[in-house]
Scaffold this motif. Structure first.
Motif, PDB file in Angstrom:
ATOM      1  N   TYR A  79      -0.810  -8.043  -6.485  1.00 53.63           N
ATOM      2  CA  TYR A  79      -0.032  -8.896  -5.576  1.00 53.63           C
ATOM      3  C   TYR A  79       1.029  -8.078  -4.837  1.00 53.63           C
ATOM      4  CZ  TYR A  79       3.643 -11.950  -3.943  1.00 53.63           C
ATOM      5  OH  TYR A  79       4.597 -12.541  -3.157  1.00 53.63           O
ATOM      6  N   THR A  80       1.725  -7.198  -5.551  1.00 51.96           N
ATOM      7  CA  THR A  80       2.783  -6.404  -4.930  1.00 51.96           C
ATOM      8  C   THR A  80       2.247  -5.593  -3.759  1.00 51.96           C
ATOM      9  OG1 THR A  80       4.020  -6.254  -7.009  1.00 51.96           O
ATOM     10  CG2 THR A  80       4.485  -4.578  -5.341  1.00 51.96           C
ATOM     11  N   GLY A  81       1.097  -4.947  -3.953  1.00 52.91           N
ATOM     12  CA  GLY A  81       0.508  -4.158  -2.874  1.00 52.91           C
ATOM     13  C   GLY A  81       0.059  -5.015  -1.711  1.00 52.91           C
ATOM     14  N   ALA A  82      -0.576  -6.149  -2.015  1.00 51.78           N
ATOM     15  CA  ALA A  82      -1.056  -7.042  -0.956  1.00 51.78           C
ATOM     16  C   ALA A  82       0.111  -7.626  -0.165  1.00 51.78           C
ATOM     17  CB  ALA A  82      -1.900  -8.158  -1.559  1.00 51.78           C
ATOM     18  N   ALA A  83       1.156  -8.068  -0.868  1.00 46.29           N
ATOM     19  CA  ALA A  83       2.298  -8.690  -0.201  1.00 46.29           C
ATOM     20  C   ALA A  83       3.040  -7.694   0.688  1.00 46.29           C
ATOM     21  CB  ALA A  83       3.246  -9.283  -1.238  1.00 46.29           C
ATOM     22  N   ARG A  84       3.105  -6.437   0.255  1.00 43.87           N
ATOM     23  CA  ARG A  84       3.799  -5.425   1.047  1.00 43.87           C
ATOM     24  C   ARG A  84       3.122  -5.217   2.392  1.00 43.87           C
ATOM     25  NH1 ARG A  84       2.344  -0.326   1.086  1.00 43.87           N
ATOM     26  NH2 ARG A  84       1.428  -0.411  -1.008  1.00 43.87           N
ATOM     27  N   VAL A  85       1.807  -5.057   2.375  1.00 48.85           N
ATOM     28  CA  VAL A  85       1.075  -4.844   3.624  1.00 48.85           C
ATOM     29  C   VAL A  85       1.094  -6.120   4.478  1.00 48.85           C
ATOM     30  CG1 VAL A  85      -1.191  -4.352   4.622  1.00 48.85           C
ATOM     31  CG2 VAL A  85      -0.375  -3.050   2.649  1.00 48.85           C
ATOM     32  N   ALA A  86       0.971  -7.285   3.825  1.00 45.84           N
ATOM     33  CA  ALA A  86       1.011  -8.544   4.563  1.00 45.84           C
ATOM     34  C   ALA A  86       2.340  -8.697   5.298  1.00 45.84           C
ATOM     35  CB  ALA A  86       0.798  -9.718   3.604  1.00 45.84           C
ATOM     36  N   ALA A  87       3.452  -8.403   4.616  1.00 40.30           N
ATOM     37  CA  ALA A  87       4.773  -8.555   5.233  1.00 40.30           C
ATOM     38  C   ALA A  87       4.944  -7.626   6.429  1.00 40.30           C
ATOM     39  CB  ALA A  87       5.859  -8.279   4.198  1.00 40.30           C
ATOM     40  N   GLU A  88       4.349  -6.448   6.349  1.00 38.10           N
ATOM     41  CA  GLU A  88       4.438  -5.502   7.469  1.00 38.10           C
ATOM     42  C   GLU A  88       3.774  -6.044   8.728  1.00 38.10           C
ATOM     43  OE1 GLU A  88       2.624  -2.021   5.887  1.00 38.10           O
ATOM     44  OE2 GLU A  88       4.346  -1.473   4.625  1.00 38.10           O
ATOM     45  N   HIS A  89       2.879  -7.016   8.542  1.00 40.36           N
ATOM     46  CA  HIS A  89       2.163  -7.597   9.680  1.00 40.36           C
ATOM     47  C   HIS A  89       2.524  -9.062   9.900  1.00 40.36           C
ATOM     48  CE1 HIS A  89      -0.230  -4.021   8.678  1.00 40.36           C
ATOM     49  NE2 HIS A  89      -0.617  -4.026   9.935  1.00 40.36           N
ATOM     50  N   GLY A  90       3.622  -9.504   9.313  1.00 41.89           N
ATOM     51  CA  GLY A  90       4.077 -10.865   9.538  1.00 41.89           C
ATOM     52  C   GLY A  90       3.281 -11.928   8.814  1.00 41.89           C
ATOM     53  N   ALA A 107      -3.660  -0.190  -9.220  1.00 42.52           N
ATOM     54  CA  ALA A 107      -3.749  -1.624  -8.936  1.00 42.52           C
ATOM     55  C   ALA A 107      -2.990  -2.009  -7.666  1.00 42.52           C
ATOM     56  CB  ALA A 107      -3.226  -2.422 -10.129  1.00 42.52           C
ATOM     57  N   GLU A 108      -1.808  -1.425  -7.481  1.00 44.27           N
ATOM     58  CA  GLU A 108      -1.033  -1.769  -6.285  1.00 44.27           C
ATOM     59  C   GLU A 108      -1.757  -1.310  -5.020  1.00 44.27           C
ATOM     60  OE1 GLU A 108       3.442  -0.960  -4.472  1.00 44.27           O
ATOM     61  OE2 GLU A 108       3.156  -1.081  -6.645  1.00 44.27           O
ATOM     62  N   GLU A 109      -2.375  -0.136  -5.086  1.00 46.94           N
ATOM     63  CA  GLU A 109      -3.140   0.335  -3.927  1.00 46.94           C
ATOM     64  C   GLU A 109      -4.349  -0.560  -3.672  1.00 46.94           C
ATOM     65  OE1 GLU A 109      -5.414   4.320  -2.177  1.00 46.94           O
ATOM     66  OE2 GLU A 109      -4.471   4.390  -4.154  1.00 46.94           O
ATOM     67  N   LEU A 110      -4.949  -1.095  -4.732  1.00 46.96           N
ATOM     68  CA  LEU A 110      -6.072  -2.024  -4.566  1.00 46.96           C
ATOM     69  C   LEU A 110      -5.635  -3.217  -3.724  1.00 46.96           C
ATOM     70  CD1 LEU A 110      -9.054  -2.725  -5.641  1.00 46.96           C
ATOM     71  CD2 LEU A 110      -7.858  -4.241  -7.223  1.00 46.96           C
ATOM     72  N   GLY A 111      -4.477  -3.806  -4.054  1.00 47.01           N
ATOM     73  CA  GLY A 111      -3.979  -4.938  -3.286  1.00 47.01           C
ATOM     74  C   GLY A 111      -3.663  -4.561  -1.854  1.00 47.01           C
ATOM     75  N   ALA A 112      -3.050  -3.397  -1.675  1.00 50.11           N
ATOM     76  CA  ALA A 112      -2.674  -2.959  -0.332  1.00 50.11           C
ATOM     77  C   ALA A 112      -3.904  -2.699   0.532  1.00 50.11           C
ATOM     78  CB  ALA A 112      -1.815  -1.696  -0.427  1.00 50.11           C
ATOM     79  N   ARG A 113      -4.881  -1.980  -0.013  1.00 52.45           N
ATOM     80  CA  ARG A 113      -6.087  -1.677   0.769  1.00 52.45           C
ATOM     81  C   ARG A 113      -6.893  -2.952   1.037  1.00 52.45           C
ATOM     82  NH1 ARG A 113      -7.406   3.910   0.440  1.00 52.45           N
ATOM     83  NH2 ARG A 113      -9.213   3.439   1.741  1.00 52.45           N
ATOM     84  N   GLY A 114      -6.882  -3.863   0.052  1.00 53.43           N
ATOM     85  CA  GLY A 114      -7.580  -5.126   0.260  1.00 53.43           C
ATOM     86  C   GLY A 114      -6.968  -5.939   1.383  1.00 53.43           C
ATOM     87  N   MET A 115      -5.637  -6.008   1.419  1.00 56.43           N
ATOM     88  CA  MET A 115      -4.970  -6.751   2.492  1.00 56.43           C
ATOM     89  C   MET A 115      -5.224  -6.098   3.843  1.00 56.43           C
ATOM     90  SD  MET A 115      -3.244  -9.257   3.595  1.00 56.43           S
ATOM     91  CE  MET A 115      -2.735 -10.022   2.055  1.00 56.43           C
ATOM     92  N   ALA A 116      -5.198  -4.766   3.897  1.00 56.02           N
ATOM     93  CA  ALA A 116      -5.486  -4.076   5.152  1.00 56.02           C
ATOM     94  C   ALA A 116      -6.890  -4.399   5.643  1.00 56.02           C
ATOM     95  CB  ALA A 116      -5.317  -2.564   4.963  1.00 56.02           C
ATOM     96  N   ALA A 117      -7.847  -4.460   4.709  1.00 54.44           N
ATOM     97  CA  ALA A 117      -9.224  -4.791   5.085  1.00 54.44           C
ATOM     98  C   ALA A 117      -9.315  -6.229   5.593  1.00 54.44           C
ATOM     99  CB  ALA A 117     -10.155  -4.602   3.887  1.00 54.44           C
ATOM    100  N   LEU A 118      -8.607  -7.152   4.947  1.00 54.73           N
ATOM    101  CA  LEU A 118      -8.640  -8.548   5.390  1.00 54.73           C
ATOM    102  C   LEU A 118      -8.014  -8.697   6.771  1.00 54.73           C
ATOM    103  CD1 LEU A 118      -9.350 -11.468   4.843  1.00 54.73           C
ATOM    104  CD2 LEU A 118      -7.191 -11.720   3.605  1.00 54.73           C
TER     105      LEU A 118
END
Length: 332
Positions: free
Chosen positions: A85-96, A291-302
């Motif tokens: 979640y931490t990784g996904a939320a970080r990338v998501a926030a960077e894109h609003g 795990a954090e990179e998994l969330g971040a890369r997943g959000m970037a892909a989405l």
């Protein structure tokens, strides 16, 4: 100032002497090439003078975007999914974008839709460590699967769990272990099936190799019971390979409860390298998964998917971390 006390786009349009659609175009930042510079400036000045601020929620609905993503995970009790979640939320926030977490255990069957109309509440779905068909009950929104079967239709971001398990098997083989117990996660998910298949093949290729397996929930008490069944066998394994660090902690408890020393009598390995791996005694040999990179890369892909592009599948490498819970196989 309008009588209502809160200015609207209609008030801005009247003040600037233009149409409401012109106001919408200018304040959405799309005036270039469509609205003259003078008119655009007049609209912005009128909006500033009136103190008008666009209703971003209403605009998102009109555009068919909520700028919200649903992250589906099997449980909220695992530190692993907190890191995802931490990784996904970080990338998501960077894109609003924002992220809503929805726990849904695989054993509960197909996930129920948490919204009356998911397409009006979220733009896409990230799902971690579960079978694709668990999401059948959700709206057919764009989705990316994390730590899931790469053969599915949805883009995936995975760990190279196969290579991680090969590293575990190779480490134990080099220490002389031939009778190996697998304390496997009782979860019907690609990531655990892949680990089991690789370990089975690796032990099968060992001269004199023998694999014993028992299944458990990913929980310390249940893992202690499952590991105990293996340790109570007359052909007791000299090493226990565990699918998760929590399972490994339970296995260490099972060994100590039987008067066995870890690692002198039985070696124990984990998987994930969460905080508990360094908190137990002895500290766990385990496979570190980012795990954090998994969330971040997943959000970037989405986000790529939502932008109309097709992201490629990604495999993130793990790393074997050797600590004090493994040693040479006991003689005899």
């Amino acid at each position: 100032m309008p009588k209502s006390g809160r200015p609207t786009s209609k008030d801005v349009a009247q003040a600037a002497g233009v149409s409401q659609s012109t106001v919408s175009i200018v304040l959405a930042g799309k005036a270039a090439g469509r609205i003259s510079d003078g008119t655009a400036q007049a609209v912005r000045e009128a909006a500033d003078r009136l103190g008008y601020r666009p209703n971003l929620a209403a605009r998102s609905l009109r555009l068919g975007q909520t700028r919200t993503v649903l992250l589906v995970v099997p449980t909220l009790s695992s530190l692993f999914f907190g890191a995802v979640y931490t990784g996904a939320a970080r990338v998501a926030a960077e894109h609003g974008f924002g992220v809503v977490v929805y726990p849904w255990p695989d054993v509960a069957g197909p996930a129920e839709n948490p919204f009356a109309a998911a397409h009006e509440a979220i733009d896409g779905i990230l799902a971690s460590s579960m079978a694709v068909d668990v999401l059948d009950g959700l709206d057919p929104l764009p989705r990316v699967m994390l730590d899931s079967d790469p053969e599915g239709e949805a883009p995936t971001v995975n760990f190279d769990v196969a290579e991680g398990m090969r590293a575990v098997a190779g480490h134990l083989a080099a220490l002389g272990h031939r009778r190996i117990g697998h304390v496997a996660a009782a979860v019907d998910a690609w990531t655990f099936r892949a680990r089991a298949e690789v370990l089975s093949a690796a032990v099968r290729d060992l001269p004199g190799g023998e694999l014993l397996r028992d299944h458990t929930e990913i929980e310390i008490s249940a893992a202690r019971t499952a590991a105990g069944r293996l340790l109570d066998r007359p052909d007791r394994p000299t090493a226990l390979v565990c699918d998760d660090d929590l399972i490994a902690a339970g296995a260490c408890k099972a060994a100590r409860g039987r008067g066995l020393d870890v690692p002198a009598d039985v070696s124990v390995t984990g998987f994930d390298d969460m905080l508990i791996a360094a908190a137990v005694e002895p500290e766990l040999t385990t496979v570190r998964l980012p795990a954090e990179e998994l969330g971040a890369r997943g959000m970037a892909a989405l986000l790529e998917l939502l932008d109309g592009r097709r992201p490629g599948s990604v495999s993130l490498p793990g790393r074997l971390v050797i600590r004090a819970s493994t040693a040479a196989a006991p003689r005899g």
